[in-house]
Write a protein that holds these residues in place. Sequence first.
Motif, PDB file in Angstrom:
ATOM      1  N   ASP A 160       0.838  -1.210   0.000  1.00 62.22           N
ATOM      2  CA  ASP A 160       0.000   0.000   0.000  1.00 62.22           C
ATOM      3  C   ASP A 160       0.869   1.255   0.000  1.00 62.22           C
ATOM      4  OD1 ASP A 160      -2.499  -1.121  -0.115  1.00 62.22           O
ATOM      5  OD2 ASP A 160      -2.807  -1.167   2.045  1.00 62.22           O
ATOM      6  N   ILE A 161       1.978   1.193   0.742  1.00 64.77           N
ATOM      7  CA  ILE A 161       2.879   2.343   0.816  1.00 64.77           C
ATOM      8  C   ILE A 161       3.662   2.502  -0.500  1.00 64.77           C
ATOM      9  CG2 ILE A 161       4.933   3.257   1.983  1.00 64.77           C
ATOM     10  CD1 ILE A 161       3.764   1.747   4.545  1.00 64.77           C
ATOM     11  N   LEU A 162       4.242   1.409  -0.968  1.00 63.13           N
ATOM     12  CA  LEU A 162       5.078   1.495  -2.176  1.00 63.13           C
ATOM     13  C   LEU A 162       4.256   1.866  -3.414  1.00 63.13           C
ATOM     14  CD1 LEU A 162       7.544  -1.529  -1.747  1.00 63.13           C
ATOM     15  CD2 LEU A 162       7.948   0.896  -1.273  1.00 63.13           C
ATOM     16  N   LEU A 163       2.993   1.409  -3.468  1.00 62.31           N
ATOM     17  CA  LEU A 163       2.158   1.741  -4.629  1.00 62.31           C
ATOM     18  C   LEU A 163       1.967   3.242  -4.761  1.00 62.31           C
ATOM     19  CD1 LEU A 163      -0.651  -0.964  -4.559  1.00 62.31           C
ATOM     20  CD2 LEU A 163       1.146  -0.678  -6.265  1.00 62.31           C
ATOM     21  N   ARG A 164       1.979   3.917  -3.597  1.00 57.37           N
ATOM     22  CA  ARG A 164       1.746   5.356  -3.629  1.00 57.37           C
ATOM     23  C   ARG A 164       2.946   6.154  -4.101  1.00 57.37           C
ATOM     24  NH1 ARG A 164      -1.822   2.994  -0.757  1.00 57.37           N
ATOM     25  NH2 ARG A 164      -3.930   3.842  -0.625  1.00 57.37           N
ATOM     26  N   LEU A 165       4.063   5.480  -4.298  1.00 58.09           N
ATOM     27  CA  LEU A 165       5.181   6.154  -4.954  1.00 58.09           C
ATOM     28  C   LEU A 165       4.862   6.343  -6.436  1.00 58.09           C
ATOM     29  CD1 LEU A 165       8.151   4.127  -3.416  1.00 58.09           C
ATOM     30  CD2 LEU A 165       7.502   6.467  -2.842  1.00 58.09           C
ATOM     31  N   ARG A 166       3.912   5.564  -6.924  1.00 52.97           N
ATOM     32  CA  ARG A 166       3.479   5.620  -8.326  1.00 52.97           C
ATOM     33  C   ARG A 166       4.640   5.481  -9.291  1.00 52.97           C
ATOM     34  NH1 ARG A 166      -1.321  10.097  -8.422  1.00 52.97           N
ATOM     35  NH2 ARG A 166      -2.329   9.363  -6.557  1.00 52.97           N
ATOM     36  N   THR A 224       7.410   2.275 -10.184  1.00 55.57           N
ATOM     37  CA  THR A 224       7.958   0.956  -9.855  1.00 55.57           C
ATOM     38  C   THR A 224       9.472   1.002  -9.707  1.00 55.57           C
ATOM     39  OG1 THR A 224       6.096  -0.081 -10.955  1.00 55.57           O
ATOM     40  CG2 THR A 224       8.015  -1.473 -10.581  1.00 55.57           C
ATOM     41  N   TRP A 232       8.932  -5.476  -3.317  1.00 50.79           N
ATOM     42  CA  TRP A 232       8.443  -4.708  -4.470  1.00 50.79           C
ATOM     43  C   TRP A 232       8.084  -5.608  -5.647  1.00 50.79           C
ATOM     44  CZ3 TRP A 232      10.237  -4.490  -9.444  1.00 50.79           C
ATOM     45  CH2 TRP A 232      11.455  -5.122  -9.696  1.00 50.79           C
TER      46      TRP A 232
END
Lengths: 273, 186
Positions: free
Chosen positions: A29-35, A37, A54
């Motif tokens: 949920d946190i890493l997805l918000r970096l938008r 990859t 990741w």
Amino acid sequence: MEMETGIGRPRPRGVTDCISGLPDDLLHDILLRLRCTKAAARTGVLSRRWRSVWTRLPDFYLWSRQPVLSTSRVAIVEGALAACSAPTLRRLAIRVDNVNLPWEGVTAAHVAPWLRFASDRVAGELFLWLPDEALAGGRKEQDLDLPVFPAMRTIQIRLRRSFRLRPPPVAGGAFAALTCLGIYNGEMDGRELGSLVSSSQCPCLEELSLTVTLAAASEVAICSDSLKRLRFHVEKTRRLVVASPMLLEMHVSKAFEAGFWDSKSKTFRCPPK
Amino acid sequence: MEVDKGKGEAEETRKVAEADRDTVTLKSSDGKLFEVSKEAAARLSTVLAGMIAGGSIDDNGTDLKQIGSEALENVVDYCNKHANSIPSAALISSSISFNTAPFKEPEEWERKFVDRLSHDALFDLVEAANFLGMERLLDVTCHKISEMMKGKSPDQIREVFNIKNDYTKEELEEIRQELAWAFYDD
């Protein structure tokens, strides 16, 4: 006891690693918000805990906006897709812009495996945005095979102008779940295009946006029981025939003649001006 | 007949009174009580909504044994603030397009709400939001944590979150090579 295991347990302030102990789905949920990859992948070097977190992300966003060496743009996509370990992705977004990109930068041979990856591994949304060069003059035409996407709901692809998109042979279920399709730039055969977007291949298609050029001037016939919205800007269209009882909105340009096939009277009718 | 009817009515009145209470009381793992708007709790937390609908809310304080008082206070504070805020247009629209990820941006007050939290409180709140099935609060807290990572090198991220690098030098070299593509400048 509960305080030891529950949320809000006492921990030495300021020196504890609060994040690495979170479950994978929260880290996702946190890493997805970096938008991005690429940025998410860099967390793989943080510690062993992070090494493969990741790679199981459900959405992949591969962008490259700044002028960098064209070879590294392709390497970013290839590196990320090779490392992906999620059995199924919800979303794959690849964007390669055209800043300082030489023609040879992204070829159909590069893109074909990306599409095949999406066909095998993505159930949801595919965005593929390739450089939009102003002119394709003198460029050698390259065939790009469109694989089947039985589980994809949305496909938006912007091709390079000299790519000729070849749909898969007509087969049941090839695009069984597809509700939204956009194809921009690139060339297609008029008959193949009509067949691709009609109900035989795309039984659930509701939104269709086409901004392509036909390989040769010809008629395009779309026969769909599900289509609601159509944007049709296809160069070299001699005549567009739409037989679609659900159609609510239609924008057409670049077609010499356009109209509806009236199945009751078995006649071709042009929309009122 | 008469007596039965009267009893039934009294029962009915008691139920109505209970249903009419517009707050619920939650009890943290360390026994502290917090009042929260019932409407907001049911709207923002799938777990609390289930408890309210299922009648497992205790007037004397519903036990949330997993959540400490500091985290629960923040949860309740968030719910009550949310109950008083008007969602902006940006929050309502959820159209998905190429450039936007399917996440809702936090509102201004939500940003402020998480900005004032300490590191530990923020992470406790993420876990509490996850435990209580609070999608929106999870959005807001995860957004905040991702902002703390954005634009930072792995060394800087380790420092921010106190992550201990437990790779050997050789392992780190190997993984840096595997991920070389992720370190191209852009």
